[in-house]
Write an enzyme that holds these catalytic residues in place. Structure first.
Site, PDB file in Angstrom:
ATOM      1  N   ASP A 129     -16.385 -35.392  39.164  1.00  0.00           N
ATOM      2  CA  ASP A 129     -17.425 -36.007  38.313  1.00  0.00           C
ATOM      3  C   ASP A 129     -16.295 -35.975  37.128  1.00  0.00           C
ATOM      4  O   ASP A 129     -16.739 -34.641  36.740  1.00  0.00           O
ATOM      5  CB  ASP A 129     -18.950 -36.379  38.511  1.00  0.00           C
ATOM      6  CG  ASP A 129     -19.520 -36.865  38.949  1.00  0.00           C
ATOM      7  OD1 ASP A 129     -19.126 -38.313  38.270  1.00  0.00           O
ATOM      8  OD2 ASP A 129     -21.003 -37.782  38.426  1.00  0.00           O
TER       9      ASP A 129
ATOM     10  N   HIS B 293      -9.354 -40.454  34.961  1.00  0.00           N
ATOM     11  CA  HIS B 293      -8.512 -39.881  36.647  1.00  0.00           C
ATOM     12  C   HIS B 293      -7.518 -40.141  37.004  1.00  0.00           C
ATOM     13  O   HIS B 293      -6.985 -39.136  37.641  1.00  0.00           O
ATOM     14  CB  HIS B 293      -8.336 -41.915  37.058  1.00  0.00           C
ATOM     15  CG  HIS B 293      -9.963 -42.493  37.217  1.00  0.00           C
ATOM     16  ND1 HIS B 293     -11.125 -41.766  37.558  1.00  0.00           N
ATOM     17  CD2 HIS B 293     -10.649 -43.219  36.348  1.00  0.00           C
ATOM     18  CE1 HIS B 293     -12.238 -42.664  37.133  1.00  0.00           C
ATOM     19  NE2 HIS B 293     -11.738 -43.586  37.418  1.00  0.00           N
TER      20      HIS B 293
ATOM     21  N   LEU C  40      -5.100 -24.528  55.157  1.00  0.00           N
ATOM     22  CA  LEU C  40      -5.707 -25.431  54.043  1.00  0.00           C
ATOM     23  C   LEU C  40      -6.038 -26.965  55.046  1.00  0.00           C
ATOM     24  O   LEU C  40      -5.084 -27.499  54.890  1.00  0.00           O
ATOM     25  CB  LEU C  40      -6.472 -25.625  52.563  1.00  0.00           C
ATOM     26  CG  LEU C  40      -7.188 -26.330  52.148  1.00  0.00           C
ATOM     27  CD1 LEU C  40      -8.680 -25.739  52.235  1.00  0.00           C
ATOM     28  CD2 LEU C  40      -6.526 -26.520  50.785  1.00  0.00           C
TER      29      LEU C  40
HETATM   30  C1  IPE Z   1     -20.185 -39.748  42.513  1.00  0.00           C
HETATM   31  O1  IPE Z   1     -19.737 -39.981  41.613  1.00  0.00           O
HETATM   32  C2  IPE Z   1     -19.486 -40.149  43.401  1.00  0.00           C
HETATM   33  C3  IPE Z   1     -17.409 -39.860  43.390  1.00  0.00           C
HETATM   34  C4  IPE Z   1     -17.138 -38.834  42.825  1.00  0.00           C
HETATM   35  C5  IPE Z   1     -16.140 -39.888  44.189  1.00  0.00           C
HETATM   36  P1  IPE Z   1     -19.991 -40.959  40.552  1.00  0.00           P
HETATM   37  O2  IPE Z   1     -19.867 -41.180  39.379  1.00  0.00           O
HETATM   38  O3  IPE Z   1     -19.668 -42.349  41.751  1.00  0.00           O
HETATM   39  O4  IPE Z   1     -21.650 -41.070  41.086  1.00  0.00           O
HETATM   40  P2  IPE Z   1     -23.358 -41.570  39.909  1.00  0.00           P
HETATM   41  O5  IPE Z   1     -23.011 -43.389  40.330  1.00  0.00           O
HETATM   42  O6  IPE Z   1     -22.796 -41.369  38.698  1.00  0.00           O
HETATM   43  O7  IPE Z   1     -24.233 -41.097  41.195  1.00  0.00           O
HETATM   44  C1  IPE Z   2     -15.668 -39.243  39.064  1.00  0.00           C
HETATM   45  O1  IPE Z   2     -15.649 -39.571  37.268  1.00  0.00           O
HETATM   46  C2  IPE Z   2     -14.403 -40.163  39.895  1.00  0.00           C
HETATM   47  C3  IPE Z   2     -14.682 -41.414  40.703  1.00  0.00           C
HETATM   48  C4  IPE Z   2     -16.231 -41.338  40.923  1.00  0.00           C
HETATM   49  C5  IPE Z   2     -13.854 -42.051  41.124  1.00  0.00           C
HETATM   50  P1  IPE Z   2     -16.491 -40.926  37.271  1.00  0.00           P
HETATM   51  O2  IPE Z   2     -15.345 -41.823  37.294  1.00  0.00           O
HETATM   52  O3  IPE Z   2     -17.718 -40.875  37.793  1.00  0.00           O
HETATM   53  O4  IPE Z   2     -17.317 -40.369  35.362  1.00  0.00           O
HETATM   54  P2  IPE Z   2     -18.302 -40.387  34.643  1.00  0.00           P
HETATM   55  O5  IPE Z   2     -18.802 -39.745  35.505  1.00  0.00           O
HETATM   56  O6  IPE Z   2     -17.858 -41.714  34.272  1.00  0.00           O
HETATM   57  O7  IPE Z   2     -17.958 -39.696  33.527  1.00  0.00           O
HETATM   58 MG    MG Z   3     -19.556 -40.346  37.415  1.00  0.00          MG
END
Ligand code: IPE
Ligand code: IPE
Ligand code: MG
Length: 254
Positions: A34, A51, A145
């Site tokens: 995240d 990303h 792995l």
């Molecule tokens: C969780 O992250 C999903 C992934 C890392 C793929 P999100 O960014 O979607 O989660 P929330 O919305 O903050 O809970």
């Molecule tokens: C995690 O990073 C990737 C996915 C959930 C696909 P985020 O896109 O959720 O990044 P934040 O949480 O908005 O910083």
């Molecule tokens: Mg996120």
């Protein structure tokens, strides 16, 4: 199996040099990757730049996990709730598996990594499925792995599907209600045959599960870090492993 941790940069780890020996390595590590969007925002870049950088962090953790003899690495890449995001961001995310594999599949082969996925695979765009299926087929005989991507994964959906399938199987006498125990139930989940995660890591400072592996994480050790996913590194991974080694897992016993 005893391996030396290579180097420690953080104070916390320096303080625990006596634990340098890597025994008690988690068999299965799961990571909620995240913070990509916030990483980009801090740099005044579009979210997709986060990303893109996150893809390199994936390979860093794969190398580290492979080095330390972790057997299974499950990475939360796209949740069933992530479809709520703008279409342009989703389109970008759905192209990333192909990009990741284009760059890193040769190295994954060399490292003997097997690629698998959990989640509703069929509902992914055709081009995403094609790239990932190619990698699954190509790596299926590798026995290093297991790199397990949670792609279009949602734990409640997974559990609900399991319940529906179980009811169908009972209806047609494939199984009996009496024979259904926790182990049998587990085998109806996407993670069929995998041991539960020993360690769950979530980056970016959020402390929630976001619909990830609700059944499987019942006795998993959790480790949270403020590091944003694109900044994740071998050092941070080692810090998590080290913390895991200090934990006492009691499973309800004493
Ligand atoms: C969780 O992250 C999903 C992934 C890392 C793929 P999100 O960014 O979607 O989660 P929330 O919305 O903050 O809970
Ligand atoms: C995690 O990073 C990737 C996915 C959930 C696909 P985020 O896109 O959720 O990044 P934040 O949480 O908005 O910083
Ligand atoms: Mg996120």
């Amino acid at each position: 199996m005893s391996m030396k941790l290579p180097f420690f940069k953080t104070k916390q780890i320096d303080d625990h040099k006596e634990h340098k020996d890597i025994e008690n390595i988690p068999n299965h590590v799961a990571i909620i990757m995240d913070g990509n969007g916030r990483w980009a925002k801090k740099r005044s870049l579009p979210r997709i730049a986060g990303h893109k950088e996150g893809v390199n962090a994936v390979m860093k953790v794969v190398r580290a996990a492979s080095n330390y003899n972790v057997k299974v690495l499950t990475l939360y890449a796209f949740s069933t709730e992530n479809w709520k995001r703008p279409k342009s961001e989703i389109d970008f995310l759905m192209k990333l598996p192909k990009e990741f594999l284009h760059i890193y599949l040769p190295e994954l082969m060399e490292k003997n990594v097997r690629i698998e996925t959990i989640g509703d695979f069929d509902a992914l765009p055709a081009h995403t499925k094609k790239a990932v299926q190619y990698a699954k087929d190509k790596t299926k005989n590798n026995d290093g792995l297991l790199l397990n991507f949670a792609l279009n994964y949602g734990s409640r959906y997974e559990i609900m599907q399991a319940v529906k399938q179980i009811m169908t199987d009972i209806d047609c006498s494939k199984i009996t209600l009496d024979s259904l125990d926790e182990k049998a139930f587990s085998n109806y989940l996407y993670t069929e045959g995998l041991s539960d995660p020993d360690l769950l890591i979530r980056t970016s400072g959020e402390q929630r599960l976001s619909n990830f592996l609700l059944w499987q994480l019942a006795y998993t050790e959790f480790w949270f870090t403020d590091v944003l996913w694109p900044d994740f590194s071998e050092d941070v991974f080692v810090e998590a492993l080290h913390e895991y080694q200090q934990r006492k897992r009691r499973y309800g016993g004493i």
